[in-house]
Design a protein around this motif. Sequence first.
Motif, mmCIF file in Angstrom:
data_model
loop_
_atom_site.group_PDB
_atom_site.id
_atom_site.type_symbol
_atom_site.label_atom_id
_atom_site.label_comp_id
_atom_site.label_asym_id
_atom_site.label_seq_id
_atom_site.Cartn_x
_atom_site.Cartn_y
_atom_site.Cartn_z
ATOM 1 N N ALA A 159 6.004 -13.111 -7.411
ATOM 2 C CA ALA A 159 5.776 -13.784 -6.718
ATOM 3 C C ALA A 159 4.252 -12.877 -5.710
ATOM 4 O O ALA A 159 3.021 -13.410 -5.099
ATOM 5 N N TYR A 160 4.361 -11.206 -5.929
ATOM 6 C CA TYR A 160 3.691 -9.810 -5.285
ATOM 7 C C TYR A 160 2.159 -10.370 -6.558
ATOM 8 O O TYR A 160 0.994 -10.688 -6.129
ATOM 9 N N LEU A 161 2.520 -10.701 -7.909
ATOM 10 C CA LEU A 161 1.404 -11.276 -8.530
ATOM 11 C C LEU A 161 0.598 -12.456 -8.615
ATOM 12 O O LEU A 161 -0.528 -12.724 -8.415
ATOM 13 N N THR A 162 1.150 -13.478 -8.262
ATOM 14 C CA THR A 162 0.819 -14.883 -8.059
ATOM 15 C C THR A 162 -0.051 -15.250 -6.499
ATOM 16 O O THR A 162 -1.051 -15.404 -6.813
ATOM 17 N N GLY A 163 0.382 -13.644 -5.769
ATOM 18 C CA GLY A 163 -0.316 -14.382 -4.341
ATOM 19 C C GLY A 163 -1.736 -12.763 -4.332
ATOM 20 O O GLY A 163 -2.834 -13.797 -3.933
ATOM 21 N N ARG A 164 -1.261 -11.986 -5.750
ATOM 22 C CA ARG A 164 -2.733 -10.806 -6.093
ATOM 23 C C ARG A 164 -3.990 -12.517 -6.720
ATOM 24 O O ARG A 164 -4.903 -11.879 -6.489
ATOM 25 N N ARG A 165 -3.169 -12.835 -7.505
ATOM 26 C CA ARG A 165 -4.133 -13.819 -8.380
ATOM 27 C C ARG A 165 -4.885 -15.025 -7.381
ATOM 28 O O ARG A 165 -6.238 -15.335 -7.802
ATOM 29 N N LEU A 166 -4.100 -15.353 -6.716
ATOM 30 C CA LEU A 166 -4.711 -16.672 -5.518
ATOM 31 C C LEU A 166 -5.475 -15.832 -4.962
ATOM 32 O O LEU A 166 -6.720 -16.294 -4.258
ATOM 33 N N TYR A 223 0.995 -1.297 0.158
ATOM 34 C CA TYR A 223 -0.009 0.260 -0.155
ATOM 35 C C TYR A 223 1.018 0.742 -0.127
ATOM 36 O O TYR A 223 0.255 2.124 -0.822
ATOM 37 N N ARG A 224 2.041 1.497 1.131
ATOM 38 C CA ARG A 224 2.925 2.530 1.305
ATOM 39 C C ARG A 224 3.441 2.798 -0.350
ATOM 40 O O ARG A 224 3.927 3.908 -0.545
ATOM 41 N N ALA A 225 4.170 1.039 -1.008
ATOM 42 C CA ALA A 225 4.594 1.539 -2.279
ATOM 43 C C ALA A 225 4.019 2.287 -3.227
ATOM 44 O O ALA A 225 4.728 2.481 -4.194
ATOM 45 N N GLN A 226 2.284 2.466 -3.079
ATOM 46 C CA GLN A 226 1.520 2.399 -4.658
ATOM 47 C C GLN A 226 1.957 4.771 -4.788
ATOM 48 O O GLN A 226 2.720 4.439 -6.071
ATOM 49 N N ALA A 227 2.855 4.808 -3.949
ATOM 50 C CA ALA A 227 3.234 6.249 -3.781
ATOM 51 C C ALA A 227 4.970 6.741 -5.151
ATOM 52 O O ALA A 227 5.367 7.914 -5.202
ATOM 53 N N ASP A 228 5.694 5.349 -5.054
ATOM 54 C CA ASP A 228 6.147 5.006 -6.123
ATOM 55 C C ASP A 228 6.360 5.274 -6.732
ATOM 56 O O ASP A 228 5.613 4.738 -7.675
ATOM 57 N N PRO A 229 6.907 6.220 -7.827
ATOM 58 C CA PRO A 229 6.448 6.594 -9.264
ATOM 59 C C PRO A 229 7.191 5.268 -10.207
ATOM 60 O O PRO A 229 6.583 5.356 -11.499
ATOM 61 N N VAL A 230 7.944 4.325 -9.714
ATOM 62 C CA VAL A 230 8.037 2.351 -10.167
ATOM 63 C C VAL A 230 7.521 2.256 -10.016
ATOM 64 O O VAL A 230 6.551 1.650 -10.995
ATOM 65 N N VAL A 231 7.629 1.790 -9.205
ATOM 66 C CA VAL A 231 6.878 0.402 -8.258
ATOM 67 C C VAL A 231 4.680 0.746 -8.131
ATOM 68 O O VAL A 231 4.077 -0.462 -8.295
ATOM 69 N N GLY A 232 4.658 1.848 -7.504
ATOM 70 C CA GLY A 232 3.623 2.099 -7.730
ATOM 71 C C GLY A 232 2.387 2.013 -9.167
ATOM 72 O O GLY A 232 1.423 1.526 -9.635
ATOM 73 N N ARG A 233 3.422 2.367 -10.081
ATOM 74 C CA ARG A 233 2.802 2.042 -11.508
ATOM 75 C C ARG A 233 2.409 0.565 -11.806
ATOM 76 O O ARG A 233 1.353 0.106 -12.315
ATOM 77 N N VAL A 234 3.623 -0.020 -11.698
ATOM 78 C CA VAL A 234 3.525 -1.622 -11.448
ATOM 79 C C VAL A 234 2.273 -2.117 -11.037
ATOM 80 O O VAL A 234 1.515 -2.992 -11.462
ATOM 81 N N LEU A 235 2.517 -1.337 -9.423
ATOM 82 C CA LEU A 235 1.162 -2.062 -8.333
ATOM 83 C C LEU A 235 0.302 -1.717 -8.902
ATOM 84 O O LEU A 235 -0.807 -2.655 -8.852
ATOM 85 N N ARG A 236 0.137 -1.212 -9.802
ATOM 86 C CA ARG A 236 -1.365 -0.654 -10.341
ATOM 87 C C ARG A 236 -1.800 -1.447 -11.375
ATOM 88 O O ARG A 236 -3.159 -1.665 -11.279
ATOM 89 N N ARG A 237 -0.865 -1.564 -12.474
ATOM 90 C CA ARG A 237 -0.819 -2.377 -13.450
ATOM 91 C C ARG A 237 -1.578 -3.838 -13.673
ATOM 92 O O ARG A 237 -2.531 -4.145 -13.383
ATOM 93 N N VAL A 238 -0.687 -4.252 -12.703
ATOM 94 C CA VAL A 238 -1.702 -5.367 -11.691
ATOM 95 C C VAL A 238 -2.744 -6.185 -11.299
ATOM 96 O O VAL A 238 -3.510 -6.638 -10.981
ATOM 97 N N GLN A 239 -2.577 -4.580 -10.582
ATOM 98 C CA GLN A 239 -4.526 -4.939 -9.811
ATOM 99 C C GLN A 239 -4.879 -4.307 -10.637
ATOM 100 O O GLN A 239 -6.944 -5.353 -10.238
ATOM 101 N N ASP A 240 -5.900 -3.934 -11.449
ATOM 102 C CA ASP A 240 -6.142 -3.696 -12.948
ATOM 103 C C ASP A 240 -6.531 -5.135 -13.611
ATOM 104 O O ASP A 240 -7.691 -4.865 -13.742
ATOM 105 N N ASP A 241 -5.139 -5.342 -14.302
ATOM 106 C CA ASP A 241 -5.291 -6.544 -15.278
ATOM 107 C C ASP A 241 -4.697 -7.647 -14.869
ATOM 108 O O ASP A 241 -3.641 -7.743 -15.325
ATOM 109 N N PRO A 242 -4.772 -8.232 -13.524
ATOM 110 C CA PRO A 242 -4.315 -9.364 -13.089
ATOM 111 C C PRO A 242 -4.036 -10.676 -13.959
ATOM 112 O O PRO A 242 -3.351 -11.588 -13.310
#
Length: 332
Positions: free
Chosen positions: A267-274, A214-233
């Motif tokens: 690993a984060y993507l796998t956890g999100r999907r499961l 959640y905190r990493a969402q503010a990072d310009p690099v990691v935040g963008r990746v998290l949003r893409r994974v969360q929106d289109d897993p």
Amino acid sequence: MDVPPRSNTHTRGDPLARLLEGPRARGAFMIRACFDPPWAVRVEDRAPLTVMLMVRGDAWIVPDTGERVRLRAGDLAIARGPAPYTCGDDPATAPQALILPGGACHYPDGGSLRGRMDLGVRTWGDRLDGAAVLLIGTYLWQGEISGRLLDALPPLLSLPSDVWRCPLTPLLMEEIGRDEAGQEVVLDRLLDLLVIAALRAWFSRPEAEAPAWYRAQADPVVGRVLRRVQDDPARPWTVASLAAEAGVSRAALARRFTELVGEPPMAYLTGRRLALAADRLRDSDDTLEAIARQVGYGSAFALSSAFKRVYGVSPQEHRTRTVARRTQVAGV
């Protein structure tokens, strides 16, 4: 005239909105508790989440481990299960009642309290005009609250009235005592709104320790990746394609993502999907093959293998246990 589908565009880029896209109460246990001191209730119901809103008087919530919390009129507390706790007028007061799974109520020695403290529709305690009045709402089973949300919360949190205002209190007080058609659904939705409002206020507080992702969402690099994974897993993501989305190298993304989130991107993507698969196994009758496609697995077999490796049971066992748990809680 065709009605356009609802868009979730407004939630994209808003991690709090995604975190709070639940809860979804279904037949939640809601009650108005009215007591005169001395009083205390021991809660061992193993519920995933319980919200307590102090309407009149004050109370103490004392967990078995961790700091106790005092509630005054207008204050709210949220307890994350399954850890037990005691709620009473004073930390030293011995419990006079024991709450077990499904809302079963007993004396501390095990004798049934059924009907002994009933004061009317969804009202319980000593007397209606007791010195202390609490509104209590309990989500009875895990599927009503997303695991990601529960993981983001401490075992016990409180919001004093000077840091938040609850416009729902008068409506809850009015609705909780009604016995009309559809009343259960009305109360479920009010409970959802109350919890969402409280958690929105909580996450704005400096003491709220949000999870690393959640905190990493503010990072310009990691935040963008998290949003893409969360929106289109379900998209067939690779480290390379995620790095391309962020405009960095694979090595740079892997290093920065692991540093901020605490685990590698895949690993984060796998956890999100499961986690999504687990929710859909609980909340829908979709086949395992359909769920696999929805969350990004090529087949039911691939999803089943990954699911059992992480959760320790097969998807079908997970679904069966959830149905059994619902039935047990409902008293069917």
